[in-house]
Design a protein around this motif. Sequence first.
Motif, PDB file in Angstrom:
ATOM      1  N   ILE A   1      41.736  31.284  28.365  1.00  0.00           N
ATOM      2  CA  ILE A   1      42.873  30.546  28.888  1.00  0.00           C
ATOM      3  C   ILE A   1      42.934  29.481  27.661  1.00  0.00           C
ATOM      4  N   ARG A   2      42.269  29.332  26.638  1.00  0.00           N
ATOM      5  CA  ARG A   2      42.156  28.278  25.754  1.00  0.00           C
ATOM      6  C   ARG A   2      43.560  28.031  25.268  1.00  0.00           C
ATOM      7  N   ASP A   3      44.469  26.660  25.107  1.00  0.00           N
ATOM      8  CA  ASP A   3      45.410  26.259  24.552  1.00  0.00           C
ATOM      9  C   ASP A   3      46.421  26.972  24.788  1.00  0.00           C
ATOM     10  N   LEU A   4      46.655  27.434  26.356  1.00  0.00           N
ATOM     11  CA  LEU A   4      47.858  28.018  27.042  1.00  0.00           C
ATOM     12  C   LEU A   4      48.903  27.040  27.303  1.00  0.00           C
ATOM     13  N   GLY A   5      48.569  25.974  27.367  1.00  0.00           N
ATOM     14  CA  GLY A   5      49.701  25.272  28.073  1.00  0.00           C
ATOM     15  C   GLY A   5      50.436  25.428  29.273  1.00  0.00           C
ATOM     16  N   GLY A   6      51.630  24.942  29.298  1.00  0.00           N
ATOM     17  CA  GLY A   6      52.410  25.291  30.489  1.00  0.00           C
ATOM     18  C   GLY A   6      51.769  24.804  31.773  1.00  0.00           C
ATOM     19  N   VAL A   7      52.083  25.454  33.097  1.00  0.00           N
ATOM     20  CA  VAL A   7      51.989  24.814  34.259  1.00  0.00           C
ATOM     21  C   VAL A   7      50.530  25.636  34.369  1.00  0.00           C
ATOM     22  N   TYR A   8      49.571  24.810  35.225  1.00  0.00           N
ATOM     23  CA  TYR A   8      48.463  25.436  35.817  1.00  0.00           C
ATOM     24  C   TYR A   8      48.410  24.986  37.269  1.00  0.00           C
ATOM     25  N   MET A   9      48.057  25.936  38.056  1.00  0.00           N
ATOM     26  CA  MET A   9      48.048  26.191  39.620  1.00  0.00           C
ATOM     27  C   MET A   9      46.632  26.566  39.885  1.00  0.00           C
ATOM     28  N   GLY A  10      46.072  25.490  40.812  1.00  0.00           N
ATOM     29  CA  GLY A  10      44.698  26.042  41.014  1.00  0.00           C
ATOM     30  C   GLY A  10      44.283  25.459  42.402  1.00  0.00           C
ATOM     31  N   VAL A  11      43.438  26.091  43.323  1.00  0.00           N
ATOM     32  CA  VAL A  11      42.886  25.859  44.263  1.00  0.00           C
ATOM     33  C   VAL A  11      41.468  25.367  44.206  1.00  0.00           C
ATOM     34  N   GLY A  12      41.313  24.108  45.091  1.00  0.00           N
ATOM     35  CA  GLY A  12      40.112  23.601  44.959  1.00  0.00           C
ATOM     36  C   GLY A  12      40.285  21.992  44.155  1.00  0.00           C
ATOM     37  N   THR A  13      39.005  21.536  43.762  1.00  0.00           N
ATOM     38  CA  THR A  13      39.009  20.376  43.080  1.00  0.00           C
ATOM     39  C   THR A  13      38.456  20.343  41.690  1.00  0.00           C
ATOM     40  N   ASP A  14      37.488  20.146  41.245  1.00  0.00           N
ATOM     41  CA  ASP A  14      36.671  19.668  39.966  1.00  0.00           C
ATOM     42  C   ASP A  14      36.768  21.198  38.977  1.00  0.00           C
ATOM     43  N   GLN A  15      36.782  22.331  39.499  1.00  0.00           N
ATOM     44  CA  GLN A  15      36.969  23.490  38.670  1.00  0.00           C
ATOM     45  C   GLN A  15      38.170  23.497  38.029  1.00  0.00           C
ATOM     46  N   ASN A  16      39.370  23.024  38.728  1.00  0.00           N
ATOM     47  CA  ASN A  16      40.667  22.886  37.966  1.00  0.00           C
ATOM     48  C   ASN A  16      40.675  22.061  36.756  1.00  0.00           C
ATOM     49  N   PHE A  17      40.193  20.964  37.039  1.00  0.00           N
ATOM     50  CA  PHE A  17      39.958  19.955  35.886  1.00  0.00           C
ATOM     51  C   PHE A  17      39.596  20.649  34.421  1.00  0.00           C
TER      52      PHE A  17
END
Length: 177
Positions: A1-17
């Motif tokens: 996923i390195r440097d993909l940019g765009g929109v990130y959608m994730g469930v949960g908390t810190d793992q998304n950061f």
Amino acid sequence: IRDLGGVYMGVGTDQNFMMAAWARSEVLVLLDFDQAIVDLHGAYEVAFALADTPDEFLELWSSEGVSRLEAAIVERYPDPEVRAPMETALRSARRTVRSRLSGVHRQYQRLDIPSFLSDQADYDWIRGLWRDGRVFPIRGDLTADVTMQDLAAAVRTSGMTLQVMYISNCEQYFDYE
């Protein structure tokens, strides 16, 4: 996923950061069906605003540092009705958050993998997204008709692309009838 940019959608908390920093996502949609998680993101927002470094961020979740975080929440959200859910979520989850963040930090340091908990550039990326109003914690249900359709419409309208989608352990909550 390195440097993909765009929109990130994730469930949960810190793992998304962590993953959004690696991807250099431009917008974060933090989705959860649990309102307490959505409320906890309010505390994360304040913690990112308050802490200049990953070490300071980690300290805010400790028993010694949480009073600073609580005071900053009161300052940022003077309306008791607005801040009450955040305060409740923080009281309920702070020890778990601290333990998780500390464990993830140690594990990734051992593996020599930078993360927002150790790498200033990754930390600054996530902090900047919060500062610039590009993080959207929302309550939603992946199995319902509206949530994903609304997300798709918002992404289309923005002209951006959904680049990373992290659904955590959601399948454990799905009814497969």
